[in-house]
Design a protein around this motif. Structure first.
Motif, PDB file in Angstrom:
ATOM      1  N   VAL A   1       0.880  -1.176   0.000  1.00 54.75           N
ATOM      2  CA  VAL A   1       0.000   0.000   0.000  1.00 54.75           C
ATOM      3  C   VAL A   1       0.915   1.223   0.000  1.00 54.75           C
ATOM      4  CG1 VAL A   1      -1.814   1.279   1.197  1.00 54.75           C
ATOM      5  CG2 VAL A   1      -1.770  -1.236   1.313  1.00 54.75           C
ATOM      6  N   THR A   2       0.850   2.024  -1.059  1.00 55.71           N
ATOM      7  CA  THR A   2       1.738   3.184  -1.193  1.00 55.71           C
ATOM      8  C   THR A   2       0.921   4.458  -1.353  1.00 55.71           C
ATOM      9  OG1 THR A   2       3.484   1.850  -2.200  1.00 55.71           O
ATOM     10  CG2 THR A   2       3.579   4.230  -2.555  1.00 55.71           C
ATOM     11  N   PRO A   3       1.124   5.455  -0.480  1.00 53.53           N
ATOM     12  CA  PRO A   3       0.348   6.702  -0.571  1.00 53.53           C
ATOM     13  C   PRO A   3       0.742   7.534  -1.791  1.00 53.53           C
ATOM     14  CG  PRO A   3       2.022   6.859   1.143  1.00 53.53           C
ATOM     15  CD  PRO A   3       2.044   5.445   0.673  1.00 53.53           C
ATOM     16  N   ILE A   4      -0.243   8.202  -2.376  1.00 56.64           N
ATOM     17  CA  ILE A   4      -0.035   9.103  -3.508  1.00 56.64           C
ATOM     18  C   ILE A   4      -0.335  10.530  -3.049  1.00 56.64           C
ATOM     19  CG2 ILE A   4      -0.900   9.765  -5.794  1.00 56.64           C
ATOM     20  CD1 ILE A   4      -1.556   6.747  -6.151  1.00 56.64           C
ATOM     21  N   VAL A   5       0.565  11.436  -3.348  1.00 56.14           N
ATOM     22  CA  VAL A   5       0.392  12.827  -2.914  1.00 56.14           C
ATOM     23  C   VAL A   5       0.268  13.799  -4.080  1.00 56.14           C
ATOM     24  CG1 VAL A   5       1.587  12.427  -0.728  1.00 56.14           C
ATOM     25  CG2 VAL A   5       2.898  13.183  -2.719  1.00 56.14           C
ATOM     26  N   ARG A   6       0.523  13.310  -5.298  1.00 51.25           N
ATOM     27  CA  ARG A   6       0.400  14.180  -6.471  1.00 51.25           C
ATOM     28  C   ARG A   6      -0.102  13.366  -7.660  1.00 51.25           C
ATOM     29  NH1 ARG A   6       2.513  19.134  -8.102  1.00 51.25           N
ATOM     30  NH2 ARG A   6       3.723  19.315  -6.177  1.00 51.25           N
ATOM     31  N   ILE A   7      -1.103  13.929  -8.335  1.00 49.31           N
ATOM     32  CA  ILE A   7      -1.629  13.346  -9.564  1.00 49.31           C
ATOM     33  C   ILE A   7      -1.429  14.374 -10.668  1.00 49.31           C
ATOM     34  CG2 ILE A   7      -3.637  12.399 -10.750  1.00 49.31           C
ATOM     35  CD1 ILE A   7      -4.772  11.644  -7.996  1.00 49.31           C
ATOM     36  N   ASP A   8      -0.627  14.040 -11.662  1.00 50.26           N
ATOM     37  CA  ASP A   8      -0.198  15.009 -12.672  1.00 50.26           C
ATOM     38  C   ASP A   8       0.440  16.193 -11.939  1.00 50.26           C
ATOM     39  OD1 ASP A   8      -1.115  13.382 -14.787  1.00 50.26           O
ATOM     40  OD2 ASP A   8      -3.131  14.206 -14.625  1.00 50.26           O
ATOM     41  N   ASP A   9      -0.104  17.385 -12.085  1.00 43.89           N
ATOM     42  CA  ASP A   9       0.470  18.551 -11.402  1.00 43.89           C
ATOM     43  C   ASP A   9      -0.355  19.004 -10.202  1.00 43.89           C
ATOM     44  OD1 ASP A   9       2.665  18.785 -13.129  1.00 43.89           O
ATOM     45  OD2 ASP A   9       1.465  19.854 -14.617  1.00 43.89           O
ATOM     46  N   ALA A  10      -1.300  18.192  -9.784  1.00 40.87           N
ATOM     47  CA  ALA A  10      -2.189  18.568  -8.686  1.00 40.87           C
ATOM     48  C   ALA A  10      -1.806  17.837  -7.404  1.00 40.87           C
ATOM     49  CB  ALA A  10      -3.631  18.251  -9.047  1.00 40.87           C
ATOM     50  N   LEU A  11      -1.710  18.576  -6.303  1.00 47.53           N
ATOM     51  CA  LEU A  11      -1.494  17.954  -5.006  1.00 47.53           C
ATOM     52  C   LEU A  11      -2.780  17.295  -4.535  1.00 47.53           C
ATOM     53  CD1 LEU A  11       0.597  20.604  -3.012  1.00 47.53           C
ATOM     54  CD2 LEU A  11       1.390  18.431  -3.974  1.00 47.53           C
ATOM     55  N   VAL A  12      -2.656  16.144  -3.907  1.00 46.02           N
ATOM     56  CA  VAL A  12      -3.801  15.446  -3.327  1.00 46.02           C
ATOM     57  C   VAL A  12      -3.863  15.797  -1.845  1.00 46.02           C
ATOM     58  CG1 VAL A  12      -4.861  13.217  -2.848  1.00 46.02           C
ATOM     59  CG2 VAL A  12      -3.584  13.564  -4.976  1.00 46.02           C
ATOM     60  N   GLY A  13      -4.999  16.293  -1.387  1.00 48.47           N
ATOM     61  CA  GLY A  13      -5.142  16.692   0.019  1.00 48.47           C
ATOM     62  C   GLY A  13      -4.156  17.774   0.373  1.00 48.47           C
ATOM     63  N   ASP A  14      -3.420  17.536   1.453  1.00 48.99           N
ATOM     64  CA  ASP A  14      -2.429  18.528   1.879  1.00 48.99           C
ATOM     65  C   ASP A  14      -1.045  18.231   1.314  1.00 48.99           C
ATOM     66  OD1 ASP A  14      -1.714  16.312   3.324  1.00 48.99           O
ATOM     67  OD2 ASP A  14      -1.939  17.233   5.309  1.00 48.99           O
ATOM     68  N   GLY A  15      -0.990  17.287   0.369  1.00 51.46           N
ATOM     69  CA  GLY A  15       0.291  16.974  -0.260  1.00 51.46           C
ATOM     70  C   GLY A  15       1.169  16.055   0.559  1.00 51.46           C
ATOM     71  N   LYS A  16       0.568  15.416   1.590  1.00 51.57           N
ATOM     72  CA  LYS A  16       1.306  14.487   2.433  1.00 51.57           C
ATOM     73  C   LYS A  16       0.558  13.152   2.498  1.00 51.57           C
ATOM     74  CE  LYS A  16       3.075  18.209   5.389  1.00 51.57           C
ATOM     75  NZ  LYS A  16       3.115  18.763   6.772  1.00 51.57           N
ATOM     76  N   PRO A  17       1.260  12.044   2.758  1.00 47.30           N
ATOM     77  CA  PRO A  17       0.571  10.756   2.887  1.00 47.30           C
ATOM     78  C   PRO A  17      -0.555  10.833   3.920  1.00 47.30           C
ATOM     79  CG  PRO A  17       2.925  10.415   2.778  1.00 47.30           C
ATOM     80  CD  PRO A  17       2.722  11.898   2.882  1.00 47.30           C
ATOM     81  N   GLY A  18      -1.712  10.270   3.551  1.00 42.46           N
ATOM     82  CA  GLY A  18      -2.878  10.357   4.414  1.00 42.46           C
ATOM     83  C   GLY A  18      -2.925   9.290   5.485  1.00 42.46           C
ATOM     84  N   LEU A  19      -3.774   9.526   6.473  1.00 42.73           N
ATOM     85  CA  LEU A  19      -3.878   8.617   7.612  1.00 42.73           C
ATOM     86  C   LEU A  19      -4.449   7.259   7.218  1.00 42.73           C
ATOM     87  CD1 LEU A  19      -5.184  11.081  10.367  1.00 42.73           C
ATOM     88  CD2 LEU A  19      -2.858  10.198  10.042  1.00 42.73           C
TER      89      LEU A  19
END
Length: 293
Positions: free
Chosen positions: A251-269
């Motif tokens: 299980v690997t967290p994703i923090v960026r999709i293309d040029d967009a940050l996901v959430g706060d840009g950090k691995p989620g809980l």
């Protein structure tokens, strides 16, 4: 240490391992494969991998070359001979060798190849900082549920991701703009409402064995809402979290999709929690197999 491969009934040095030039896997991608994680010498989620392997063979009408007990013995022998404690085993089965003709040969004999190797632990920085994925058109055929060796679209997508400095490429159905899956992983998001979402396992995706294990973990954890449905790229970019699953990435967290940050840009809980739970799942299986040995 020199590596050992299994090729059609023989254990041979890895550099000498070879198949016939008219093996249909080589000429037509007429074959299937599985990759199984090895942890503390144990085969993780072996039952699920065997079920999927048999299903893939049956869907392509390739004869099963042997029963499960014999296959299990060979897998463990390949792991033992390669002294793999933590790593993976690769299994490939093709329709076999025959004069080149698109139609199935009348007396096909299934070809079996296995290799095993050690793998390095996951990069701590990747788990600490999270990964980037890019989105690409899904150009594959309509039976992605069969784990075939026909992986050229996946290879092209993975190379595109590497050149973009990303870990993975998420493939997008051009008909509705929804994410199908990664080139070698399943795709997940956590919505702002807290729902854990992944696509339903139909013909559009490969039903990952790690995906199944994570679904079972989610089912046991109170407070996690889960739904199987398609999601768009835009929804993924606006999600609270995103992550991917696979036999090799866990299980690997994703923090960026293309040029967009996901959430706060950090691995989620949620991603962190599911990864920890999956590692426990692996440890428990290793202990069980060790006790049974």
């Amino acid at each position: 240490m020199s590596r050992i491969a299994y090729v059609n009934g023989q254990y041979v040095p890895h550099p000498e391992a070879a198949v016939h030039v008219e093996d249909r896997g080589y000429q037509f991608a007429d074959g299937v494969y599985e990759v199984i994680a090895v942890a503390r010498g144990a085969l993780i989620d072996e039952e699920g991998h065997m079920i999927r392997l048999e299903r893939s063979l049956d869907e392509l009408r390739i004869a099963r070359p042997m029963g499960r007990p014999a296959l299990a013995h060979i897998m463990r022998e390949v792991v033992r001979r390669n002294r793999v404690v933590d790593g993976l085993i690769y299994i490939q089965m093709t329709r076999g060798v025959a004069p080149r003709d698109h139609a199935f040969p009348a007396n096909a004999e299934t070809s079996v190849v296995m290799t095993a190797k050690r793998t390095k632990p996951a990069n701590p920085a990747l788990l600490r900082d999270g990964a980037k994925v890019i989105t690409i058109p899904d150009i594959r055929w309509e039976r992605c549920d069969i784990k075939t060796v026909s992986l050229l679209p996946n290879c092209l997508g993975k190379q595109q991701a590497r050149e973009a400095g990303a870990l993975e490429a998420w493939q997008v159905d051009a008909r509705d703009g929804t994410v199908t899956e990664g080139t070698s992983t399943n795709a997940w998001i956590v919505t702002k409402e807290g729902e854990v979402v992944t696509r339903k396992a139909d013909h559009a995706i490969l039903n990952g064995i790690t995906r199944i294990a994570v679904l079972e973990i989610i089912a046991r954890q109170q407070g996690l809402k889960f739904v199987e449905r398609p999601f768009t790229v835009e929804e993924a970019k606006n999600a609270r979290e995103a992550f991917l699953t696979s036999t090799t990435a866990f299980v690997t967290p994703i923090v960026r999709i293309d040029d967009a940050l996901v959430g706060d840009g950090k691995p989620g809980l949620v991603a962190k929690s599911l990864r920890e739970a999956y590692l426990v799942h692996m440890t428990e299986q290793a202990a069980e197999q060790g006790a049974a040995a």
